[in-house]
Design an enzyme around this catalytic site. Structure first.
Site, short mmCIF file in Angstrom:
data_model
loop_
_atom_site.label_atom_id
_atom_site.label_comp_id
_atom_site.label_asym_id
_atom_site.label_seq_id
_atom_site.Cartn_x
_atom_site.Cartn_y
_atom_site.Cartn_z
N TRP A 1 -5.43 -5.19 -6.74
CA TRP A 1 -4.34 -5.45 -5.92
C TRP A 1 -4.25 -6.08 -5.45
CZ3 TRP A 1 -2.50 -0.69 -6.11
CH2 TRP A 1 -3.52 0.65 -6.53
N ASP B 1 -5.50 -6.46 3.17
CA ASP B 1 -5.77 -5.71 3.06
C ASP B 1 -7.06 -4.72 2.83
OD1 ASP B 1 -5.43 -2.79 1.38
OD2 ASP B 1 -4.57 -3.84 -0.55
N LYS C 1 -9.28 6.37 2.38
CA LYS C 1 -10.67 6.42 1.44
C LYS C 1 -11.80 6.55 2.38
CE LYS C 1 -7.67 3.22 -1.79
NZ LYS C 1 -8.27 3.94 -3.21
#
Lengths: 361, 361
Positions: B102, B172, B196
């Site tokens: 990511w 992030d 999540k």
């Protein structure tokens, strides 16, 4: 549990049968042991839901094979910005036809990227009409011509796709998509937030003639690139799965009810009922849009004064008719009559309007 | 209706009590006569839901008043692009620390806009560790330093905010937000997709130190401008109302369960159970991340061969343990242990792992 008639301009009413199905499946979708909002977008289960939704939307609207269909997050406003980034060179001329509030918003999004030319503007006339086609000043080498198919605040709707020559026609169909038959082939891009006629807020549909995806556009992040979304079947990143699923349920409902032809009939009936109630009120109710440009989806209308307006809003709500207050930009009242609003709701509204007039007129 | 233990990496499992409430309210929310997905985002009813969600998130995470909190559509990937557009001048240097997949994605989004400097990169080591802080090559006048607090595919997690001097730290936190206490004041921006630890897919949370909003950034559409979103309380356009509402229900559930401290305890317990099962398996199960960088949220692990892996995936699913297949980028298995996954699920997984090893070891 009481469901009332909901005239909200969006997010808007949804079919009760769709909500009942979503409710029944909320904890265990399709026997997988989890909700659909809890499973991977890359699972075979969700990919099948997504593909079926696209197939049903293609069938519903009649989308030719040479058009890509994307399901994206971000709503219509984000798409307005992406149109310029994807389809116009930096500083290139683009033509906008402004027939209400949302046409102006569309321009605001692209102004940093392109040279906006307002080809026609209904604002000097108070947005009561669509400027005559022969008055439009189109740019021969424009990247595209942009219209707003239906203006939710000013209640102005195009009845047909205007002829604009070889420059592709882009249209914001957020508030009228799938409400009557449309010839997709007359457009380069059709885009719409789902939250009026297609399903829940949180997902947008973008229909793009595939040859336009070959345009280089301007420098942009991968997540802003329609080509990347098209290449990954709208799963470049995690899509809004629940919203996509619910839209898919609405598509199935619309097909089962008779498709776009049937909704065109219902929408014509509903809007005729309300406009007749306005026009036969002897001026007690007033809609200022010329008849040929009147929206079938959103009817803004006005009472003689603010006191009556406030009373109408309060009494109609008490009578089970929700969200009839007008948009703050124009005031007054507004009835939104999207696909999922039943004809009985429009009948109940006009019955209330006549009763209200008798008591207050 | 059977709810199974769901180890999906995201969209991920949600609290059953939250789904039950959403189910009960699906056709008539709070007695208004419509679902919350059918009412205007500008109604007093929805504005109260939105404000309460923000207040609860501030309380949950401990967000200081000098930070703005935005609820936006588009997921974390869109925010990755917006970071550069809002906080860096065109072509300005930005520092990225890459500790997995990511981090690389984040770079891809900003490359068209800024000069990306990779200050540290775990890829040569197979993303099995976080490069030591004293090996990072930071740029003194960078617009920001970006890290990925937790990498869902490679299972690498920062244990603390790295010290990076006066340049603001952007992180992030998509897969670890609210999973343990965090000192927000050490960050300039924290952003996260909700799907999540915070709620459903379709909404992202962006926490921004307010002074950063004074940066001019680069030319961008209004819809890409965090200042505009902040000025309009995240209602610049129609927000994903249902997703926001459901996230709000998750915040309330987390507060009622004991807040972030309690989830930190549960998450430590769950991850310890699984890592112990791996490390005590004599090499039958293998996780390659160095202990001090191991993720508490996502545990990628491997069996000796593909045949056993496929058998594990099939048999665990049959045993009611969902979504344990590893990400295609690395293969193997993966257990995601977010807040809403109960400790019993982790216990059931390790019981299954030991049984599977006995039968196949």
């Amino acid at each position: 549990m009481t469901r009332l008639f909901n005239f909200s301009a969006g997010p808007a009413t949804l079919p009760e049968s769709v909500l009942l199905q979503a409710q029944a499946e909320m904890l265990d979708w399709n026997g997988v042991g989890a909700s659909i909002v809890e499973i991977s977008h890359r699972s075979a289960d969700f990919i099948a839901v997504a593909a079926q939704a696209e197939a049903d939307l293609r069938s519903l609207i009649g989308i030719p094979d040479d058009y890509a269909v994307l399901f994206l997050s971000g709503g219509a406003t984000t798409q307005q910005a992406l149109l310029a980034l994807n389809f116009a060179a930096p500083g290139q001329a683009v033509d906008y036809v402004v027939t209400g509030h949302w046409g102006k918003t569309a321009i605001k999004q692209v102004s940093p990227y392109v040279h906006v030319h307002i080809a026609a503007n209904g604002e000097p006339g108070g947005f009561h009409d669509i400027p005559a086609r022969d008055s439009w000043t189109l740019t021969p080498d424009a990247a595209y011509v942009h219209i707003t198919a239906n203006e939710t605040i000013h209640g102005v709707e195009f009845r047909d796709a205007p002829v604009v020559g070889d420059v592709p026609l882009f249209a914001d169909f957020s508030s009228s998509i799938a409400s009557e038959p449309v010839d997709v082939s007359k457009y380069g891009v059709i885009y719409a937030g789902a939250q009026k006629n297609l399903g829940p807020v949180g997902v947008a549909v973008v229909i793009i003639r595939r040859d336009l995806l070959e345009r280089s556009g301007q420098p942009r992040a991968d997540i802003f690139d329609y080509r990347s979304h098209a290449a990954r079947d709208s799963m470049l990143n995690t899509p809004p799965t629940w919203n996509w699923y619910l839209a898919g349920l609405v598509f199935k409902w619309m097909l089962a009810e008779g498709g776009v032809d049937e909704f065109a009939r219902r929408n014509a009936t509903k809007s005729r009922l309300v406009y007749e109630a306005i026009d036969s009120s002897g001026g007690f109710y007033r809609n200022d849009v010329v008849p040929q440009a009147r929206s079938r989806m959103n009817i803004p209308y006005f009472l003689p004064d603010e006191t009556l307006t406030a009373r109408f809003v309060a009494e109609s709500k008490a009578a089970g008719l929700l969200a009839l207050k007008g948009h703050k930009a124009v005031g007054g009242l507004r009835a939104s009559l999207y696909n999922a609003l039943p004809v009985q709701a429009a009948q109940a509204l006009v019955d209330f309007m006549r009763d209200f007039q008798q008591r207050n007129g």
